[in-house]
Scaffold this motif. Structure first.
Motif, PDB file in Angstrom:
ATOM      1  N   ASP A  97       0.731  -1.913  -0.422  1.00 19.95           N
ATOM      2  CA  ASP A  97       0.210   0.343  -0.352  1.00 19.95           C
ATOM      3  C   ASP A  97       1.250   1.304   0.383  1.00 19.95           C
ATOM      4  O   ASP A  97       1.956   1.103   0.792  1.00 19.95           O
TER       5      ASP A  97
ATOM      6  N   TRP B  87      -2.096  -0.893  -4.239  1.00 25.50           N
ATOM      7  CA  TRP B  87      -3.256  -0.189  -3.921  1.00 25.50           C
ATOM      8  C   TRP B  87      -2.455   1.591  -3.266  1.00 25.50           C
ATOM      9  O   TRP B  87      -1.813   1.037  -2.148  1.00 25.50           O
TER      10      TRP B  87
ATOM     11  N   THR C 118      -8.745   5.991  -4.728  1.00 25.96           N
ATOM     12  CA  THR C 118      -8.079   5.393  -5.264  1.00 25.96           C
ATOM     13  C   THR C 118      -7.231   6.229  -5.922  1.00 25.96           C
ATOM     14  O   THR C 118      -7.505   6.453  -6.759  1.00 25.96           O
TER      15      THR C 118
ATOM     16  N   THR D 222      -4.257   1.172  -8.599  1.00 24.71           N
ATOM     17  CA  THR D 222      -5.046  -0.105  -8.256  1.00 24.71           C
ATOM     18  C   THR D 222      -3.908  -0.873  -9.421  1.00 24.71           C
ATOM     19  O   THR D 222      -4.420  -1.050 -10.393  1.00 24.71           O
TER      20      THR D 222
END
Length: 307
Positions: A13, A83, A96, A99
């Protein structure tokens, strides 16, 4: 010792909140679930996939917590799921940014032989077909199957999602997702509609406003602990799921009354998860702190009503 099988992402992440930002750090639903469940006396295993860019030290973090990683496939030449997200000032909404499915795109889960008879199965947020594939590999029917999912699958894989929902005992989703899945604004009506889809128990998470547990006509509400500082909510839902499923596995009791305890244990651990970026706080956490905060939960919620 009862067995808990955990399915989900083990990932990288990159997170930005009003309090700072990180480069690539350890993340993924199964990572948070596994670390959280490790605070209970259970045997657990993670089924997931990573690329060969995934550091050995991260795998060691999991094995140091007695998590069986034989079900984590390492794809040679592959890149690990990544992500990146940006949280807004209220920390309840986020964008977001990136991804990258990478090795997750072709993931075919393989349940370790020793966990095909696991009493509890925690299906972390993944494609519903992957979740179904795991249940197909079980050699004995689990005492309890818990499913976590999200609105992304409601948008792009609804028939497959409805098929797996039919096969589970507990579903955990947030309030926005419950409304989308059911088409009902009232969470009581939403839970009733979701019950009809298959699960006996519906857990609706409301972030800083706690969590609701529904079972038929019975409802239980657990508050979230008011916190001075919230740095990163990324792993909170998965940490909650790990605490919930870890407690149920340890206690060997799948009754509604015991799930009330599981909700509190999950909420308690999630309250630590948000205090630092990524998994940092959970990896520093000791059991004395966990017990101390459980006592805070108790004093927050227990009172006598004079009629």
């Amino acid at each position: 010792m009862n067995k808990l099988l955990i399915v989900g992402t083990v990932a990288f992440d990159a997170i930005e909140t009003p309090f700072g930002k990180t480069d690539k750090i350890l993340g993924g639903a199964a990572t948070y679930i596994g670390i959280s469940a490790s605070f209970f006396n259970v045997k657990s295993a993670i089924v997931s996939v990573v690329g060969d860019d995934f550091p050995q030290e991260y795998l060691d973090l999991l094995t140091d917590r007695n998590i069986d990683i034989s079900g984590i496939e390492v794809v040679k030449g592959g890149k690990t799921f990544f992500w990146s997200g940006l949280y807004h000032n209220d920390l309840n909404s986020r964008d977001t940014l990136v991804t990258e499915l990478n090795v997750l795109a072709d993931f075919q889960p393989k349940v370790p032989q020793d966990y095909k008879n696991a009493e509890i199965v925690m299906l972390g947020n993944l494609h519903p077909l992957v979740q179904s594939s795991v249940l197909d590999q079980m050699e004995t029917k689990p005492k309890l199957v818990v499913l976590d999912t999200m609105n992304f699958w409601m948008d792009c894989a609804l028939p497959e999602l409805l098929a797996i929902i039919k096969r589970v005992d507990v579903i955990t989703i947030n309030d926005e997702e419950a409304r989308q899945l059911s088409g009902e604004y009232s969470l009581v009506k939403a839970a009733a509609k979701i019950h009809e889809m298959g699960p006996k128990y519906v857990v609706i998470k409301k972030g800083e406003h706690g969590a609701l547990l529904f079972h038929g006509e019975e409802i239980f509400f657990a508050p979230a602990l008011p916190l001075e500082e919230v740095f990163d909510p990324t792993g909170a839902g998965d940490t909650f799921a790990g605490g919930f499923s870890g407690f149920i596995t340890q206690s060997e009791n799948v009754s509604f009354d015991n799930m009330k305890n599981a909700i509190i244990h999950g909420s308690n651990l999630a309250s630590f998860s948000v205090e630092k970026f990524g998994t940092e706080r959970m990896l520093d956490l000791d059991k004395k702190e966990v017990v101390s905060r459980l006592k805070q939960f108790k004093s927050l919620t227990q009172f006598e009503i004079e009629l």
